[in-house]
Structure formats: C-alpha cells, structure tokens
Design a protein around this motif. Structure first.
Motif, PDB file in Angstrom:
ATOM      1  N   LEU A  19       0.827  -1.192   0.000  1.00  0.00           N
ATOM      2  CA  LEU A  19       0.000   0.000   0.000  1.00  0.00           C
ATOM      3  C   LEU A  19       0.868   1.251   0.000  1.00  0.00           C
ATOM      4  CD1 LEU A  19      -2.769   1.383   0.222  1.00  0.00           C
ATOM      5  CD2 LEU A  19      -2.586   1.136   2.713  1.00  0.00           C
ATOM      6  N   THR A  20       1.925   1.241   0.802  1.00  0.00           N
ATOM      7  CA  THR A  20       2.850   2.373   0.843  1.00  0.00           C
ATOM      8  C   THR A  20       3.501   2.596  -0.512  1.00  0.00           C
ATOM      9  OG1 THR A  20       3.316   2.045   3.189  1.00  0.00           O
ATOM     10  CG2 THR A  20       4.958   3.245   1.915  1.00  0.00           C
ATOM     11  N   PHE A  21       3.936   1.508  -1.143  1.00  0.00           N
ATOM     12  CA  PHE A  21       4.562   1.602  -2.464  1.00  0.00           C
ATOM     13  C   PHE A  21       3.602   2.222  -3.477  1.00  0.00           C
ATOM     14  CE2 PHE A  21       5.256  -0.327  -6.657  1.00  0.00           C
ATOM     15  CZ  PHE A  21       6.563   0.053  -6.892  1.00  0.00           C
ATOM     16  N   LEU A  22       2.346   1.780  -3.450  1.00  0.00           N
ATOM     17  CA  LEU A  22       1.363   2.301  -4.393  1.00  0.00           C
ATOM     18  C   LEU A  22       1.046   3.768  -4.102  1.00  0.00           C
ATOM     19  CD1 LEU A  22      -1.106  -0.735  -4.603  1.00  0.00           C
ATOM     20  CD2 LEU A  22       0.523   0.026  -6.341  1.00  0.00           C
ATOM     21  N   GLU A  23       0.939   4.115  -2.822  1.00  0.00           N
ATOM     22  CA  GLU A  23       0.633   5.494  -2.463  1.00  0.00           C
ATOM     23  C   GLU A  23       1.775   6.435  -2.846  1.00  0.00           C
ATOM     24  OE1 GLU A  23      -0.402   5.439   1.662  1.00  0.00           O
ATOM     25  OE2 GLU A  23      -2.522   5.150   1.234  1.00  0.00           O
ATOM     26  N   LEU A  24       3.013   6.000  -2.621  1.00  0.00           N
ATOM     27  CA  LEU A  24       4.157   6.811  -3.020  1.00  0.00           C
ATOM     28  C   LEU A  24       4.167   7.014  -4.534  1.00  0.00           C
ATOM     29  CD1 LEU A  24       7.004   5.438  -0.728  1.00  0.00           C
ATOM     30  CD2 LEU A  24       6.140   7.784  -0.756  1.00  0.00           C
ATOM     31  N   GLY A  25       3.882   5.947  -5.273  1.00  0.00           N
ATOM     32  CA  GLY A  25       3.847   6.054  -6.726  1.00  0.00           C
ATOM     33  C   GLY A  25       2.750   6.989  -7.203  1.00  0.00           C
ATOM     34  N   LEU A  26       1.556   6.878  -6.605  1.00  0.00           N
ATOM     35  CA  LEU A  26       0.450   7.743  -6.999  1.00  0.00           C
ATOM     36  C   LEU A  26       0.741   9.192  -6.643  1.00  0.00           C
ATOM     37  CD1 LEU A  26      -2.368   8.159  -8.114  1.00  0.00           C
ATOM     38  CD2 LEU A  26      -3.305   7.531  -5.873  1.00  0.00           C
ATOM     39  N   LEU A  27       1.323   9.415  -5.464  1.00  0.00           N
ATOM     40  CA  LEU A  27       1.660  10.777  -5.065  1.00  0.00           C
ATOM     41  C   LEU A  27       2.729  11.364  -5.979  1.00  0.00           C
ATOM     42  CD1 LEU A  27       1.319  13.126  -3.134  1.00  0.00           C
ATOM     43  CD2 LEU A  27       2.948  12.029  -1.586  1.00  0.00           C
ATOM     44  N   GLY A  28       3.731  10.556  -6.339  1.00  0.00           N
ATOM     45  CA  GLY A  28       4.746  11.019  -7.272  1.00  0.00           C
ATOM     46  C   GLY A  28       4.145  11.387  -8.621  1.00  0.00           C
ATOM     47  N   ALA A  29       3.171  10.571  -9.077  1.00  0.00           N
ATOM     48  CA  ALA A  29       2.516  10.868 -10.350  1.00  0.00           C
ATOM     49  C   ALA A  29       1.692  12.152 -10.262  1.00  0.00           C
ATOM     50  CB  ALA A  29       1.621   9.697 -10.754  1.00  0.00           C
ATOM     51  N   LEU A  30       0.998  12.347  -9.126  1.00  0.00           N
ATOM     52  CA  LEU A  30       0.193  13.553  -8.949  1.00  0.00           C
ATOM     53  C   LEU A  30       1.067  14.805  -8.920  1.00  0.00           C
ATOM     54  CD1 LEU A  30      -2.543  12.667  -6.281  1.00  0.00           C
ATOM     55  CD2 LEU A  30      -2.920  13.423  -8.639  1.00  0.00           C
ATOM     56  N   TRP A  31       2.055  14.784  -8.040  1.00  0.00           N
ATOM     57  CA  TRP A  31       2.900  15.970  -7.915  1.00  0.00           C
ATOM     58  C   TRP A  31       3.750  16.186  -9.164  1.00  0.00           C
ATOM     59  CZ3 TRP A  31       4.709  15.608  -2.092  1.00  0.00           C
ATOM     60  CH2 TRP A  31       3.716  16.189  -1.302  1.00  0.00           C
ATOM     61  N   GLY A  32       4.163  15.111  -9.828  1.00  0.00           N
ATOM     62  CA  GLY A  32       4.897  15.260 -11.077  1.00  0.00           C
ATOM     63  C   GLY A  32       4.055  15.894 -12.168  1.00  0.00           C
ATOM     64  N   SER A  33       2.742  15.594 -12.164  1.00  0.00           N
ATOM     65  CA  SER A  33       1.860  16.176 -13.184  1.00  0.00           C
ATOM     66  C   SER A  33       1.606  17.656 -12.963  1.00  0.00           C
ATOM     67  CB  SER A  33       0.526  15.428 -13.214  1.00  0.00           C
ATOM     68  OG  SER A  33      -0.225  15.672 -12.036  1.00  0.00           O
ATOM     69  N   SER A  34       1.866  18.160 -11.752  1.00  0.00           N
ATOM     70  CA  SER A  34       1.592  19.573 -11.473  1.00  0.00           C
ATOM     71  C   SER A  34       2.391  20.486 -12.402  1.00  0.00           C
ATOM     72  CB  SER A  34       1.899  19.899 -10.006  1.00  0.00           C
ATOM     73  OG  SER A  34       3.280  19.790  -9.725  1.00  0.00           O
ATOM     74  N   PHE A  35       3.605  20.087 -12.760  1.00  0.00           N
ATOM     75  CA  PHE A  35       4.428  20.918 -13.633  1.00  0.00           C
ATOM     76  C   PHE A  35       3.854  20.966 -15.048  1.00  0.00           C
ATOM     77  CE2 PHE A  35       7.047  19.148 -10.268  1.00  0.00           C
ATOM     78  CZ  PHE A  35       7.554  20.305  -9.702  1.00  0.00           C
ATOM     79  N   THR A 254      10.844  10.363   0.478  1.00  0.00           N
ATOM     80  CA  THR A 254      11.436   9.687  -0.684  1.00  0.00           C
ATOM     81  C   THR A 254      10.615   9.891  -1.952  1.00  0.00           C
ATOM     82  OG1 THR A 254      10.328   7.606  -0.087  1.00  0.00           O
ATOM     83  CG2 THR A 254      12.578   7.930   0.718  1.00  0.00           C
ATOM     84  N   VAL A 255       9.391  10.405  -1.801  1.00  0.00           N
ATOM     85  CA  VAL A 255       8.607  10.729  -2.991  1.00  0.00           C
ATOM     86  C   VAL A 255       9.334  11.764  -3.851  1.00  0.00           C
ATOM     87  CG1 VAL A 255       7.282  12.634  -1.969  1.00  0.00           C
ATOM     88  CG2 VAL A 255       6.258  11.242  -3.768  1.00  0.00           C
ATOM     89  N   THR A 256      10.270  12.499  -3.234  1.00  0.00           N
ATOM     90  CA  THR A 256      11.063  13.490  -3.975  1.00  0.00           C
ATOM     91  C   THR A 256      11.774  12.852  -5.157  1.00  0.00           C
ATOM     92  OG1 THR A 256      11.425  14.681  -1.905  1.00  0.00           O
ATOM     93  CG2 THR A 256      12.880  15.231  -3.735  1.00  0.00           C
ATOM     94  N   TYR A 257      12.199  11.594  -5.002  1.00  0.00           N
ATOM     95  CA  TYR A 257      12.917  10.922  -6.082  1.00  0.00           C
ATOM     96  C   TYR A 257      12.028  10.720  -7.313  1.00  0.00           C
ATOM     97  CZ  TYR A 257      15.894   9.522  -2.134  1.00  0.00           C
ATOM     98  OH  TYR A 257      16.672   9.509  -1.010  1.00  0.00           O
ATOM     99  N   LEU A 258      10.704  10.630  -7.087  1.00  0.00           N
ATOM    100  CA  LEU A 258       9.802  10.294  -8.183  1.00  0.00           C
ATOM    101  C   LEU A 258       9.337  11.518  -8.973  1.00  0.00           C
ATOM    102  CD1 LEU A 258       7.531   7.688  -6.324  1.00  0.00           C
ATOM    103  CD2 LEU A 258       9.540   7.249  -7.743  1.00  0.00           C
ATOM    104  N   LEU A 259       9.387  12.696  -8.351  1.00  0.00           N
ATOM    105  CA  LEU A 259       8.819  13.880  -9.003  1.00  0.00           C
ATOM    106  C   LEU A 259       9.448  14.188 -10.353  1.00  0.00           C
ATOM    107  CD1 LEU A 259       8.175  16.418  -6.099  1.00  0.00           C
ATOM    108  CD2 LEU A 259       6.718  14.631  -7.012  1.00  0.00           C
ATOM    109  N   PRO A 260      10.785  14.259 -10.471  1.00  0.00           N
ATOM    110  CA  PRO A 260      11.338  14.585 -11.792  1.00  0.00           C
ATOM    111  C   PRO A 260      11.071  13.497 -12.816  1.00  0.00           C
ATOM    112  CG  PRO A 260      13.083  14.011 -10.258  1.00  0.00           C
ATOM    113  CD  PRO A 260      11.838  14.150  -9.451  1.00  0.00           C
ATOM    114  N   LEU A 261      11.032  12.240 -12.375  1.00  0.00           N
ATOM    115  CA  LEU A 261      10.765  11.157 -13.320  1.00  0.00           C
ATOM    116  C   LEU A 261       9.362  11.289 -13.905  1.00  0.00           C
ATOM    117  CD1 LEU A 261      12.308   8.195 -11.280  1.00  0.00           C
ATOM    118  CD2 LEU A 261      13.395   9.641 -13.008  1.00  0.00           C
ATOM    119  N   PHE A 262       8.376  11.495 -13.025  1.00  0.00           N
ATOM    120  CA  PHE A 262       7.010  11.662 -13.511  1.00  0.00           C
ATOM    121  C   PHE A 262       6.835  13.000 -14.234  1.00  0.00           C
ATOM    122  CE2 PHE A 262       5.809   8.298 -10.437  1.00  0.00           C
ATOM    123  CZ  PHE A 262       5.005   7.540 -11.276  1.00  0.00           C
ATOM    124  N   GLY A 263       7.481  14.054 -13.729  1.00  0.00           N
ATOM    125  CA  GLY A 263       7.363  15.351 -14.377  1.00  0.00           C
ATOM    126  C   GLY A 263       7.846  15.322 -15.816  1.00  0.00           C
TER     127      GLY A 263
END
Length: 298
Positions: A19-35, A254-263
C-alpha cells in the motif's frame, strides 16, 4: 512541501508495504503532473491568478482536516502558519508558474528535487546544524547538476532564468521546512497543510484580482488549473500527510525521487516536450545527490 511535526511511524505489514509503495507512486505521479498542468495553464492565467485558483481549490479540499483539528490551533499559531503559507505555497507556487511560461515542465520538476538539499543547507546556515561530509558532497554534486541544467539549450534558447526561478522556489521550500520543524511542533500535520494553504490563498487573492487576464481563458486551462488545485495540491497534500502519519517523514520524503521522473514523463507523453541530454545529465546528478544526502549512516 514541508516536513510537519514528528510522529511515531507505523511499521507496515507486507500488505501495508505494498500500500505504501502504491501510495508513493500515486503521489509522485500527482505531484509530477503539477508541472505539466502549470505549463498548460500559466500562459492563459498568468502566474498570480493561476496560483490563487490553485490555492483556493487546494484549501477547500483540505478544509475538513482543518475543521477537525481546529481545537489544536491557538491564536499564537496563526502568524506562524501565515508565514509558512507565504514561504511554502504563495511564493514558490508563483515562481514555478512564472517558470512554466518560460521552460519545459521537466526542467521545473528536476529543479524541484533540490528541495531536500536546500533544506539541509538552510538548517546549516541559519540553525547551525551540521551538514557532514556526505551531505557536503551531495550539495556539490547537486549544484553541478543545476549548472548543467541551466546551461543547456532549449530550441536555441537558454533556460537560465526559468531554472533560477524554479530553484528559488525550491529554496523557499527548504526555508519553510525548517520553520515548520522548529515552530509548529505538536500541531496536527493536516491542519498545518490546510491552514497554510488557506492563508496563502487569502494573501494572493488581491494580487490575482489585480492581474486577472482580460482575454477569455481557454477551457483546457481551466481544467488544468482545477486539476492542479484539487488533485495535485489538495489531494496530494492529504496523501502526503497520511503517509507521514503511517510511515514517518523520513520515508515519506522519498517521494522526492519520483517527481522529476514523472514530471519529465508526463511532459514528454502529453505535451511532446523533448528530453534533452542536459536534462538527463542534470537529473541524474541532482537525483544522485539527493539519494546520497538521504542515506543513513552505517
């Protein structure tokens, strides 16, 4: 993003880990899409009107959290919440929106990753915290990535000013993270998020009204602004603070690591923005430096 009051993390079970893995991934996708959403909407709205719409919608989504924890807020908290709202939302959101008019979404997303390093730098400069050799090296590597990013070329133009604006926004995130850590201990995290967004919305509304565009705003820009406010800001902040309560701030960040990838991925897939060599090199350097700074000592 700020680091709220410390809570005791809950060690997840096997199902909880997934659940944590999925939530981190979804949050990274959400915040990455903000840009990407800022890149679409900022040219029509302008920076301050877009930020006001984003903040109002985000604050409304989080209003139930504020109402539930209102008893924990005293009059002495509100000046601090207003200051954090200014430094953690109003100013950086405006800087990112300004940058969105000038540089690709992926560049802003990569620049945002410097928040972790700026948080450590502010703690060292203003609060006397020790950086240590590992974080010192991480800062040097991260800034090398910034130089690469700012010196690259995009369709023949330099992104220097846009990168500078995005980095300044990340630096304000670093300042506000330290303020929350030291001056809002014990305040429920959800209340901090809701109150700071609400204060920032009130602050920016007069400027947004004064600079509201005279020409009609396209429907796609309104949809992007709505997604930016309700999903990326409101829902995203709620998910982030839920993660902090479940697994602790050090793991949630650690969601910080996902933001540029999704962005970068969203901008490439949906906006057709190219991934340049300088972006790839800069992203690798900055993400590597963040990972190095977050490693626990053996």
């Amino acid at each position: 993003m700020t680091t709220p009051s410390l809570v005791r993390p809950v060690v997840p079970t096997l199902s909880g880990a997934w659940l944590t893995f999925l939530e981190l991934g979804l949050l990274g996708a959400l915040w990455g899409s903000s840009f990407m959403f800022m890149r679409i909407a900022a040219p029509d709205f302008g920076p301050l009107p877009l930020v006001a719409v984003r903040l109002v919608l985000g604050a409304l989504v989080l209003l139930p959290l504020l109402l539930r924890a209102r008893a924990a807020l005293t009059p002495s908290h509100w000046p601090k919440l207003a200051l954090v709202g200014t430094l953690n939302a109003a100013v950086p959101f405006a800087l990112f929106a300004w940058a969105a008019q000038r540089v690709p979404a992926g560049i802003s997303a990569i620049s945002n990753s410097m928040t972790v390093l700026f948080t450590a730098l502010v703690a060292f400069l203003f609060y006397g915290e020790r950086i240590g050799p590992r974080r010192g090296v991480a800062l040097v590597v991260g800034f090398a990535g910034v130089v690469v990013l700012a010196s690259g070329k995009i369709e023949g133009a330099s992104p220097g000013l846009g990168v500078a604006a995005a980095l300044t926004a990340a630096f304000f995130y670093g300042i506000s993270a330290n303020l929350v850590r030291r001056h809002l201990q014990g305040v429920p995290a959800g209340a901090v998020a809701a109150a700071t967004l609400g204060c920032a919305a009130l602050l920016t509304l007069p400027f947004a009204i004064a600079t509201w565009p005279a020409q009609p705003i396209r429907g796609v820009s309104w949809l992007s602004a709505a997604a930016l406010g309700m999903l990326c800001t409101g829902l995203g902040y709620a998910m982030y603070y839920r993660l902090i309560q479940r697994i602790g701030a050090s793991r949630a960040v650690t969601v910080t690591y996902l933001l540029p990838l999704f962005g970068v991925a969203w901008a490439w897939l949906l906006l057709g923005e190219p991934v340049t060599l300088s972006m790839a090199v800069a992203g690798a350097l900055i993400l590597g430096s963040v990972a190095l700074s977050q490693r626990q000592s053996a």
